[in-house]
Design an enzyme around this catalytic site. Structure first.
Site, PDB file in Angstrom:
ATOM      1  N   ARG A 135     -29.759 -16.133  37.957  1.00 18.49           N
ATOM      2  CA  ARG A 135     -29.030 -14.852  38.045  1.00 18.49           C
ATOM      3  C   ARG A 135     -28.552 -14.807  39.477  1.00 18.49           C
ATOM      4  O   ARG A 135     -29.347 -14.704  40.396  1.00 18.49           O
ATOM      5  CB  ARG A 135     -29.950 -13.677  37.713  1.00 18.49           C
ATOM      6  N   HIS A 175     -27.305 -11.424  44.629  1.00 11.15           N
ATOM      7  CA  HIS A 175     -26.591 -10.153  44.495  1.00 11.15           C
ATOM      8  C   HIS A 175     -27.399  -9.023  45.125  1.00 11.15           C
ATOM      9  O   HIS A 175     -28.522  -9.230  45.592  1.00 11.15           O
ATOM     10  CB  HIS A 175     -26.333  -9.847  43.012  1.00 11.15           C
ATOM     11  N   HIS A 217     -27.545  -4.261  44.852  1.00 14.73           N
ATOM     12  CA  HIS A 217     -26.993  -3.080  44.186  1.00 14.73           C
ATOM     13  C   HIS A 217     -27.500  -1.815  44.857  1.00 14.73           C
ATOM     14  O   HIS A 217     -28.388  -1.860  45.723  1.00 14.73           O
ATOM     15  CB  HIS A 217     -27.301  -3.067  42.689  1.00 14.73           C
ATOM     16  N   GLU A 244     -34.737  -2.008  42.107  1.00 12.40           N
ATOM     17  CA  GLU A 244     -34.928  -2.847  40.915  1.00 12.40           C
ATOM     18  C   GLU A 244     -36.399  -3.191  40.749  1.00 12.40           C
ATOM     19  O   GLU A 244     -37.018  -3.784  41.627  1.00 12.40           O
ATOM     20  CB  GLU A 244     -34.106  -4.125  41.044  1.00 12.40           C
ATOM     21  N   HIS A 294     -30.974 -10.296  46.748  1.00  9.67           N
ATOM     22  CA  HIS A 294     -32.053 -11.067  46.125  1.00  9.67           C
ATOM     23  C   HIS A 294     -31.495 -12.076  45.130  1.00  9.67           C
ATOM     24  O   HIS A 294     -30.326 -12.027  44.749  1.00  9.67           O
ATOM     25  CB  HIS A 294     -33.071 -10.145  45.447  1.00  9.67           C
ATOM     26  N   GLU A 315     -25.324  -3.015  34.900  1.00  7.65           N
ATOM     27  CA  GLU A 315     -25.508  -4.406  35.279  1.00  7.65           C
ATOM     28  C   GLU A 315     -24.181  -5.091  35.564  1.00  7.65           C
ATOM     29  O   GLU A 315     -24.124  -6.105  36.276  1.00  7.65           O
ATOM     30  CB  GLU A 315     -26.256  -5.145  34.163  1.00  7.65           C
ATOM     31  N   HIS A 361     -50.298  14.328  26.328  1.00 13.30           N
ATOM     32  CA  HIS A 361     -50.220  14.440  27.780  1.00 13.30           C
ATOM     33  C   HIS A 361     -48.793  14.760  28.187  1.00 13.30           C
ATOM     34  O   HIS A 361     -47.883  14.805  27.360  1.00 13.30           O
ATOM     35  CB  HIS A 361     -50.681  13.142  28.451  1.00 13.30           C
ATOM     36  N   HIS A 369     -46.140  14.322  32.069  1.00 13.21           N
ATOM     37  CA  HIS A 369     -46.034  13.880  33.456  1.00 13.21           C
ATOM     38  C   HIS A 369     -45.365  14.993  34.251  1.00 13.21           C
ATOM     39  O   HIS A 369     -44.272  15.451  33.892  1.00 13.21           O
ATOM     40  CB  HIS A 369     -45.244  12.574  33.530  1.00 13.21           C
ATOM     41  N   GLU A 406     -40.378   9.546  31.962  1.00 14.92           N
ATOM     42  CA  GLU A 406     -41.013   8.305  31.519  1.00 14.92           C
ATOM     43  C   GLU A 406     -40.016   7.471  30.728  1.00 14.92           C
ATOM     44  O   GLU A 406     -39.440   7.935  29.739  1.00 14.92           O
ATOM     45  CB  GLU A 406     -42.232   8.602  30.641  1.00 14.92           C
ATOM     46  N   HIS A 451     -46.105  14.882  24.955  1.00 13.41           N
ATOM     47  CA  HIS A 451     -45.910  13.814  23.993  1.00 13.41           C
ATOM     48  C   HIS A 451     -47.193  13.018  23.788  1.00 13.41           C
ATOM     49  O   HIS A 451     -48.182  13.190  24.500  1.00 13.41           O
ATOM     50  CB  HIS A 451     -44.783  12.874  24.434  1.00 13.41           C
TER      51      HIS A 451
END
Length: 433
Positions: A140, A143, A145, A149, A188, A213, A323, A325, A330, A369
């Site tokens: 890959r 590059h 961004h 990531e 990277h 992407e 639970h 967050h 998520e 959820h």
């Protein structure tokens, strides 16, 4: 007039019949009644699973009716709780499921990539994902961004590298179940090793729901749009050195696999203050009553400042407990098994959706959820968050640590039942008692 006298006489008799309690008398209070009806005991199990040889119908008990028009039976078998939802579902929650199989795939010589972002699932505003495959030796291309990531290795072995703004370098190897993280703007590279003939596949997650992407900053794309004489001046070499640079981007392309000895692949020894890879595969999972889990955040992987994760396994019949967050969404990726999830969005809005391996779920901050294993094999999934720190609130722990009288007033539970609630998070619970 006589009728009014008769009414008054009857009221007087009734009044005299009511006993007046004394200090020695005991008066029993009438049984309490709910201010609203009690919740229904109607069963709401999934009505079928994707492996059954049936024609599914949108019928649950006395509700619904058969389909007279055309049906997409394979999809309806996979989405039981969409076609015949539990009676506890209410209102409309924005779609929170996206299967990678519906993502448009970008095929290259040496691999492929498919993505999910806000264009596919409008509720997913803060995180996006890419499923990428590299054949052995494939790259890959180098590059960078605008977004951080985070990566999880689904299969195979890879070598990654980055250079920091201070000119520090990091080169590292990762294998199945391991992670990497590169901050926004850090250049990277990613290359599949030839440890296995198949190469590697990995999951990328970015800390922006609008990430694409197809819009990354690529080394070859940049130089293809800079005059060659400028490139030569920049590198202080003869212009002929750049006679064979690509005219367009490479993105994913085949190449010679990196050497097995990582030190021989380094220009200089690693000198970053912390590693940008993490061997999650070597972390012992924390056992739970219905499975296990691993949590990796900045406490164990300091480089990953904007994304953290949990790898969760749920045994047959178990579930990730109820639970939420507190502040972060998520992004969930299902690795194996079958599951269903009900998302509660407040204001009597709650929907249930089914998931299979390769599917993505997205739950906004504070939405209640659970994740239930509805299959006949172990369920494995990732919980990924736009945060450096993993946090969740367990419903069971909250009720166990709240004054019992308050809980009893809300839910009508007995002291014995409340006393049985776990005061520590279970994370994954087993089948119903």
């Amino acid at each position: 007039m006589h009728s009014w006298r008769r009414i008054l006489s009857i009221l007087a008799l009734l009044s005299s019949a009511v006993a007046v309690p004394t200090s020695s008398s005991v008066v029993s209070a009438p049984a309490a009644s709910p201010t609203v009806p009690y919740a229904s005991d109607d069963p709401n199990y999934p009505l079928w699973n994707e492996d059954e040889d049936i024609i599914p119908e949108p019928i649950r008990g006395t509700l619904g009716a058969s389909i007279l028009g055309p049906q997409n039976i394979p999809l309806e078998l996979q989405n039981t709780d969409n076609l015949a939802p539990p009676t506890t579902d209410s209102g409309s929650v924005p779609n929170f499921k996206w299967p990678f199989t519906l993502s448009h795939n970008r095929l290259q010589t040496g691999g492929w990539a498919r993505q999910q972002n806000i264009n596919d699932m409008s509720i997913a505003t803060d995180l996006a994902g890419v499923d990428m495959r590299l054949e052995a030796g494939a790259i890959r291309e180098m590059h960078w961004h605008n977004d951080g990531e985070w990566a999880y290795i689904i299969s195979g072995d890879l070598r990654v590298s980055t250079v920091t703004p201070e000119g520090q370098v990091y080169v590292g190897d990762v294998s199945q179940g391991d992670l990497w993280y590169f901050p926004a703007g850090y250049p990277h590279s990613i290359q599949a090793k030839n440890t296995t003939a198949a190469g590697a596949e990995f999951l990328l997650v970015f800390d922006s729901g609008s990430f694409s992407e197809d819009s990354t900053f690529l080394l070859t794309d940049w130089l293809a749009h800079v005059p060659k004489e400028v490139i030569a001046k920049n590198f202080q070499v003869n212009i002929s050195a750049f006679d064979e640079i690509p005219a367009t981007e490479l993105y994913i392309f085949p190449s010679t696999p990196p050497p097995e000895n990582i030190e021989s692949d380094m220009v200089i020894p690693n000198d970053t203050p912390m590693p940008y890879t993490f061997a999650m595969s070597q972390v012992n999972a924390t056992p739970a009553p219905g499975g296990s889990y691993k949590v990796v955040d900045t406490r164990s992987f300091p480089a990953a400042t904007t994304i953290c994760s949990a790898e969760v396994t749920v045994e047959v019949g178990g579930m990730r407990e109820l639970h939420w967050h507190p502040t972060e969404p998520e992004w969930t990726f299902f690795i194996s098994g079958q599951a269903r999830m009900t998302v509660y969005a407040s204001s009597s809005q709650a929907n249930t959706i089914d998931f299979q391996a390769g599917d993505i779920a997205y739950v906004p901050p504070s939405y209640g959820h659970y994740v239930e294993n509805t299959g006949n094999s172990t369920l494995v999934f990732l919980e990924i968050f736009k945060s450096g720190l993993f946090q969740d609130i367990s419903l069971t722990q909250w009720l166990a640590l709240t004054p019992h009288e308050l809980v009893k007033a809300h839910l009508g539970l007995s002291d014995a039942v409340i006393d049985s609630f776990s005061r520590v998070k279970q994370e994954v619970v087993g089948p119903t008692y």
